[in-house]
Write a protein that holds these residues in place. Sequence first.
Motif, PDB file in Angstrom:
ATOM      1  N   GLU A  92       0.827  -1.206   0.000  1.00 50.71           N
ATOM      2  CA  GLU A  92       0.000   0.000   0.000  1.00 50.71           C
ATOM      3  C   GLU A  92       0.865   1.262   0.000  1.00 50.71           C
ATOM      4  O   GLU A  92       0.519   2.261  -0.623  1.00 50.71           O
ATOM      5  CB  GLU A  92      -0.934  -0.017   1.211  1.00 50.71           C
ATOM      6  N   ILE A  93       1.994   1.204   0.711  1.00 52.27           N
ATOM      7  CA  ILE A  93       2.908   2.353   0.717  1.00 52.27           C
ATOM      8  C   ILE A  93       3.516   2.546  -0.667  1.00 52.27           C
ATOM      9  O   ILE A  93       3.558   3.663  -1.203  1.00 52.27           O
ATOM     10  CB  ILE A  93       4.027   2.148   1.763  1.00 52.27           C
ATOM     11  N   LEU A  94       3.971   1.448  -1.285  1.00 52.62           N
ATOM     12  CA  LEU A  94       4.636   1.531  -2.582  1.00 52.62           C
ATOM     13  C   LEU A  94       3.682   1.899  -3.711  1.00 52.62           C
ATOM     14  O   LEU A  94       4.111   2.428  -4.743  1.00 52.62           O
ATOM     15  CB  LEU A  94       5.317   0.197  -2.898  1.00 52.62           C
ATOM     16  N   LEU A  95       2.368   1.643  -3.534  1.00 53.43           N
ATOM     17  CA  LEU A  95       1.383   1.971  -4.575  1.00 53.43           C
ATOM     18  C   LEU A  95       0.705   3.317  -4.338  1.00 53.43           C
ATOM     19  O   LEU A  95      -0.186   3.710  -5.093  1.00 53.43           O
ATOM     20  CB  LEU A  95       0.322   0.873  -4.652  1.00 53.43           C
ATOM     21  N   ASP A  96       1.133   4.015  -3.282  1.00 58.35           N
ATOM     22  CA  ASP A  96       0.593   5.343  -2.959  1.00 58.35           C
ATOM     23  C   ASP A  96       1.519   6.402  -3.551  1.00 58.35           C
ATOM     24  O   ASP A  96       2.649   6.591  -3.090  1.00 58.35           O
ATOM     25  CB  ASP A  96       0.491   5.502  -1.443  1.00 58.35           C
ATOM     26  N   THR A 129      -8.079   0.964  -7.256  1.00 61.16           N
ATOM     27  CA  THR A 129      -7.745   2.049  -6.324  1.00 61.16           C
ATOM     28  C   THR A 129      -6.266   2.030  -5.958  1.00 61.16           C
ATOM     29  O   THR A 129      -5.636   3.079  -5.773  1.00 61.16           O
ATOM     30  CB  THR A 129      -8.591   1.930  -5.038  1.00 61.16           C
ATOM     31  N   HIS A 130      -5.683   0.827  -5.846  1.00 62.34           N
ATOM     32  CA  HIS A 130      -4.274   0.689  -5.454  1.00 62.34           C
ATOM     33  C   HIS A 130      -3.353   0.480  -6.655  1.00 62.34           C
ATOM     34  O   HIS A 130      -2.195   0.087  -6.495  1.00 62.34           O
ATOM     35  CB  HIS A 130      -4.120  -0.487  -4.481  1.00 62.34           C
ATOM     36  N   GLY A 131      -3.859   0.710  -7.860  1.00 57.87           N
ATOM     37  CA  GLY A 131      -3.012   0.562  -9.038  1.00 57.87           C
ATOM     38  C   GLY A 131      -2.693  -0.880  -9.369  1.00 57.87           C
ATOM     39  O   GLY A 131      -1.705  -1.173 -10.048  1.00 57.87           O
ATOM     40  N   ALA A 157     -14.355  15.459  -2.974  1.00 61.40           N
ATOM     41  CA  ALA A 157     -13.018  14.870  -2.901  1.00 61.40           C
ATOM     42  C   ALA A 157     -12.971  13.525  -3.632  1.00 61.40           C
ATOM     43  O   ALA A 157     -11.971  13.176  -4.262  1.00 61.40           O
ATOM     44  CB  ALA A 157     -12.600  14.679  -1.441  1.00 61.40           C
ATOM     45  N   SER A 158     -14.073  12.767  -3.557  1.00 60.37           N
ATOM     46  CA  SER A 158     -14.104  11.447  -4.199  1.00 60.37           C
ATOM     47  C   SER A 158     -14.281  11.546  -5.707  1.00 60.37           C
ATOM     48  O   SER A 158     -13.963  10.613  -6.441  1.00 60.37           O
ATOM     49  CB  SER A 158     -15.238  10.602  -3.604  1.00 60.37           C
ATOM     50  N   GLY A 159     -14.815  12.687  -6.159  1.00 64.86           N
ATOM     51  CA  GLY A 159     -15.045  12.855  -7.590  1.00 64.86           C
ATOM     52  C   GLY A 159     -16.284  12.151  -8.097  1.00 64.86           C
ATOM     53  O   GLY A 159     -16.550  12.128  -9.293  1.00 64.86           O
ATOM     54  N   GLU A 160     -17.049  11.541  -7.195  1.00 64.71           N
ATOM     55  CA  GLU A 160     -18.265  10.834  -7.573  1.00 64.71           C
ATOM     56  C   GLU A 160     -19.494  11.673  -7.230  1.00 64.71           C
ATOM     57  O   GLU A 160     -19.555  12.284  -6.168  1.00 64.71           O
ATOM     58  CB  GLU A 160     -18.346   9.481  -6.863  1.00 64.71           C
TER      59      GLU A 160
END
Length: 744
Positions: free
Chosen positions: A112-116, A167-169, A313-316
């Motif tokens: 999760e850190i590396l995909l953020d 969401t996490h790529g 913020a969510s864009g939805e």
Amino acid sequence: MEEPKWQPWVKWEELAKEGDLEAQHRLALSIWEGWSTPYPDPERSIELWRKGADAGHVKSMFKLWRSERILPAFMVEGDRKASIKEIASKLEAEIEGKGKKADAETVQFLSEILLDKSSGEYDAVRGRKLRKQARQLYTATLEKRKGQDAEICYHLGMLYSESECVTHGDFDGNNELSFQFLKMGAEMGCPPALFRVSESYVTGTGVSTNLALGYTWAVKAAKTGFYLGYDRLAYHYYTGMGVQKNYLKVFKLLKLLRALGAEAFGNGNSLTYVLAIISYNGGYGVIKNFKFALRHLALSTSVMPQLVAIEKASGESNNDLKNPFGMMGEIFFMGGHGVKRSVKEAVTSWQEGEKQEARMGEMGDGHRVGRYIAAIECADVLYSTPEEQQNARREGIASMKKYKSLSDFADFAEAYLYARDLHSQRESRDAIINRLLKWKDSHHADQFAVYLADRELKDLFLKQDPVSFYYGLGVERDFKKAEEAFLARADSDDPFILFKLGCLYYVGGYGLEKNGKAAVKWFKKGARKGDRRCQFGLNMCYVNGVGCTALPTQQGLQQMVQLIQEGGPTGFGDTAELGLPHETVQEKADLAFVRGFVQVWGFVRVRPDLVPERMGTAVEVLTETIEGPGATDPFWHFLAVTELQRLGQYVELEEGENKELFDHVVETILKLEKEEPMKTEQQQKERKALKSEGEEKGSGEKEEAEQKGAEEGEEQGEKEGEVEASKREDEKKEEEEGGEKENA
């Protein structure tokens, strides 16, 4: 069979007290998600993770960093002492130290850190590889435990979810696999898995859409006391997905959620706003109460800015998220149901809503039209000097003339200008009526829109038309006067006139004696001209023996089937020469509607043994008939109620599903009796007899064992949640008691 209880946090709490940092982390996670508490408690979770981080527990450090990004208000200065780079290094070291026996959650956290992209440690290739490794490690652990670990099933379900992966790529998601793991966890009683399974059945994610199963799993989730289970169940009752709409149950569930500490509901709408909508609209077990709605609209203004900010913020886009000041203005403008009409208060509310649109969302075009009408008609109430009043009227008319900019209310604004002789051109009275009826029909679900249309229709003196006496538009419904007016125009052989005359005599009441032979006469006259409505009416006379000898059931069914198979236009409309509105609202039914009604009629009359299997569909079609065309047309109302009565006669009073179906039908019929427009003496006797029979059959069963199935689970879940929520509920007691009294 009792549902399995999944409560690992009990053990985690015991181990955490003994100093087990891993158990303390798991306990904090369960509190954060609301698994082990009536409602999520992020402050307590952060406190536990803070303790773990101070003791060097790397997972707690990661969750503390993640919490800071989500809820910075709960953080203190000391929480930021470990940089994300240090946390990533510690996670990396722990994974390398354990090799193939690395902890799946540790690997997941590092991914999760590396995909953020905002973490400063972004590495998409390595991050995706670690997510894949985490799935493999979780799967291996699950196999060792022979599939008996609900939490791991839930984590795998989320790791395979395509939406979560994107969401996490990560592009290796698989919704089918995700659903399988979630279902495994749900069957072991994992509350979040139960919630997700319910959601999957509703959205068709990883499994075929099945609203009824979505409702069933929502009941199971609510039974665990999980707050999202209550939310999901309330949403089913609110929307009618997989179950009959029931605003009273929604009201109770939302009150419970609010007592637990919830502020949002469903797709992120304000919980208090939804309570206001229920009271504003009324129906489905709740009495319309504008006073209660106003109070809860005012309460929703405190939380609405936060929800709007989250939406942005969510864009939805969330279509349910509305500015509460818009509805407050509508209530004051209409008045009634516990609130005194005040145009001044309405305008004040709308003006405030316009100022707050950036923070609380848009109000739509209704409030603008309301303000213009107020300026045109009530300037003397809103302004003190003659000059101000004159300017207000002038500006109101000018604004209304720009009706094309009013989008959804443009057609009404144009009709209003014609009706009030404010348009630059002129239009016949009947054409204006036609405009208003069509607009009202397309906006029948909008209470304010219907109110505005009805004001103008009443002012146009609809009592001059036979249509108005038949439907009760602006005047008391009077079949005798409708008969006189229709007969005066019957020589024109217009199908609408012929059909309405047949309907009058078929139903009777409202000052007119029922006359079956006359009904057959007029229906037959229209049927010979090929009018589908009259053919349908004539068939109903034949199959029910109204004004003639009843046909055998099978022969009647053949005629009905022939009618719906012929297709073609229904001919629902009126000729301009008669001066009647073309395509009146009540006559816009088409063959699709007739087809559904005939199919229900066919299986009720011909195959009563299939009733239990198709009861839900039958009740739905007949109820839609009553709430649709039957809401204004006594003919359709009478036909649908008659078939509902037959359903009640066919369903046997036995334990299990059939008993519930019978109770549902009788309850539906008796509820409709209160709203039914039929008033002849004979019909009243028939309704009274049915009601007595239903009460007699049901009275001896009220004290039986608890109702089985989904309802039992739902009620038990509500009771468990109410016990857990009692401490929080005290502080809202005074306000809620007032609301309950008004909705009693």
